[in-house]
Design a protein around this motif. Sequence first.
Motif, PDB file in Angstrom:
ATOM      1  N   UNK A 178      -1.064   7.309   0.637  1.00 29.73           N
ATOM      2  CA  UNK A 178      -0.815   8.504  -0.163  1.00 29.73           C
ATOM      3  C   UNK A 178       0.537   8.318  -0.830  1.00 29.73           C
ATOM      4  N   UNK A 179       0.603   8.586  -2.130  1.00 23.35           N
ATOM      5  CA  UNK A 179       1.853   8.493  -2.879  1.00 23.35           C
ATOM      6  C   UNK A 179       2.175   9.873  -3.427  1.00 23.35           C
ATOM      7  N   UNK A 180       3.379  10.346  -3.106  1.00 21.95           N
ATOM      8  CA  UNK A 180       3.844  11.646  -3.586  1.00 21.95           C
ATOM      9  C   UNK A 180       5.176  11.416  -4.287  1.00 21.95           C
ATOM     10  N   UNK A 181       5.207  11.685  -5.589  1.00 18.26           N
ATOM     11  CA  UNK A 181       6.444  11.552  -6.365  1.00 18.26           C
ATOM     12  C   UNK A 181       7.141  12.907  -6.385  1.00 18.26           C
ATOM     13  N   UNK A 182       8.365  12.950  -5.879  1.00 21.25           N
ATOM     14  CA  UNK A 182       9.101  14.212  -5.801  1.00 21.25           C
ATOM     15  C   UNK A 182      10.396  14.119  -6.594  1.00 21.25           C
ATOM     16  N   UNK A 224       5.190   5.136 -10.128  1.00 17.55           N
ATOM     17  CA  UNK A 224       4.856   3.703 -10.201  1.00 17.55           C
ATOM     18  C   UNK A 224       5.526   2.927  -9.069  1.00 17.55           C
ATOM     19  N   UNK A 225       6.771   3.250  -8.775  1.00 18.84           N
ATOM     20  CA  UNK A 225       7.482   2.608  -7.667  1.00 18.84           C
ATOM     21  C   UNK A 225       6.747   2.881  -6.353  1.00 18.84           C
ATOM     22  N   UNK A 226       6.259   4.103  -6.183  1.00 15.14           N
ATOM     23  CA  UNK A 226       5.488   4.450  -4.996  1.00 15.14           C
ATOM     24  C   UNK A 226       4.186   3.671  -4.914  1.00 15.14           C
ATOM     25  N   UNK A 227       3.507   3.504  -6.052  1.00 17.04           N
ATOM     26  CA  UNK A 227       2.263   2.727  -6.082  1.00 17.04           C
ATOM     27  C   UNK A 227       2.524   1.265  -5.712  1.00 17.04           C
ATOM     28  N   UNK A 272      -4.604  12.063  11.477  1.00 14.50           N
ATOM     29  CA  UNK A 272      -5.048  12.048  12.869  1.00 14.50           C
ATOM     30  C   UNK A 272      -6.396  11.347  13.007  1.00 14.50           C
ATOM     31  N   UNK A 273      -7.230  11.440  11.992  1.00 17.65           N
ATOM     32  CA  UNK A 273      -8.537  10.784  12.008  1.00 17.65           C
ATOM     33  C   UNK A 273      -8.437   9.292  11.668  1.00 17.65           C
ATOM     34  N   UNK A 274      -7.277   8.840  11.208  1.00 14.75           N
ATOM     35  CA  UNK A 274      -7.082   7.433  10.870  1.00 14.75           C
ATOM     36  C   UNK A 274      -7.421   7.096   9.434  1.00 14.75           C
ATOM     37  N   UNK A 275      -7.715   8.090   8.609  1.00 13.68           N
ATOM     38  CA  UNK A 275      -8.066   7.834   7.211  1.00 13.68           C
ATOM     39  C   UNK A 275      -6.831   7.541   6.372  1.00 13.68           C
ATOM     40  N   UNK A 276      -5.738   8.246   6.646  1.00 12.54           N
ATOM     41  CA  UNK A 276      -4.480   8.014   5.930  1.00 12.54           C
ATOM     42  C   UNK A 276      -3.667   6.998   6.709  1.00 12.54           C
ATOM     43  N   UNK A 277      -3.381   5.882   6.083  1.00  9.46           N
ATOM     44  CA  UNK A 277      -2.638   4.781   6.715  1.00  9.46           C
ATOM     45  C   UNK A 277      -1.142   5.009   6.631  1.00  9.46           C
ATOM     46  N   UNK A 278      -0.679   5.454   5.465  1.00 11.51           N
ATOM     47  CA  UNK A 278       0.741   5.648   5.236  1.00 11.51           C
ATOM     48  C   UNK A 278       0.934   6.670   4.121  1.00 11.51           C
ATOM     49  N   UNK A 279       2.103   7.263   4.115  1.00 11.20           N
ATOM     50  CA  UNK A 279       2.492   8.169   3.033  1.00 11.20           C
ATOM     51  C   UNK A 279       3.788   7.624   2.442  1.00 11.20           C
ATOM     52  N   UNK A 280       3.760   7.371   1.142  1.00  6.12           N
ATOM     53  CA  UNK A 280       4.927   6.871   0.427  1.00  6.12           C
ATOM     54  C   UNK A 280       5.473   8.019  -0.420  1.00  6.12           C
ATOM     55  N   UNK A 281       6.730   8.370  -0.176  1.00  2.00           N
ATOM     56  CA  UNK A 281       7.392   9.410  -0.956  1.00  2.00           C
ATOM     57  C   UNK A 281       8.351   8.719  -1.917  1.00  2.00           C
ATOM     58  N   UNK A 282       8.091   8.888  -3.216  1.00  2.00           N
ATOM     59  CA  UNK A 282       8.952   8.322  -4.254  1.00  2.00           C
ATOM     60  C   UNK A 282       9.887   9.423  -4.720  1.00  2.00           C
TER      61      UNK A 282
END
Length: 171
Positions: A4-8, A62-65, A27-37
């Motif tokens: 997941x990429x969230x640009x703030x 783009x940096x987050x991607x 919690x279900x294991x679907x989201x591996x990581x969250x990147x906050x740009x």
Amino acid sequence: MISVVIATNGQELLLAETLAALVPAAADGFVREVVVAESGSSRGTRLVADAVGCVIVEGDERTGLEAARSDWVLVMAPGVRLESDWFREAGVMMQRLQRVGDRPVAMLFRGAVDDYGWRARAREILLKLSRSRRRRQAVLAPRQALLVGARLAIHALRARAFTGGVGPVGL
């Protein structure tokens, strides 16, 4: 598994709402990581992101991607909250697309306003009519296609992406 990429830009309260809504999928294991740009220098945003174990990068979307590690990426705006079981529908569609695999597809969520009244319903109608507005809320797509700016086919998911209310309504 997805990233997941969230640009703030100094939007720590909205970021906290979005991250809280991602907990069931993590919690279900679907989201591996969250990147906050983070494009600004907000200490509050960094505190919120660090408290829940996000990867924090300096820059824009783009940096987050580029920092994301999964092949599929969910790009979200701060303050957007997805329905609690969105990841089940998205996972089924991702498996179907991997079997077919002819053209990259972006998945968009139904726009919903978390408020009562006719103003909220009018905003939902505008969201439904505007793909670009829904794309700014949340889009799930192959990371590589987003990085190169490929034209993607659109698949509309039934799961909703909620945004805040329309503000106080006079009585």
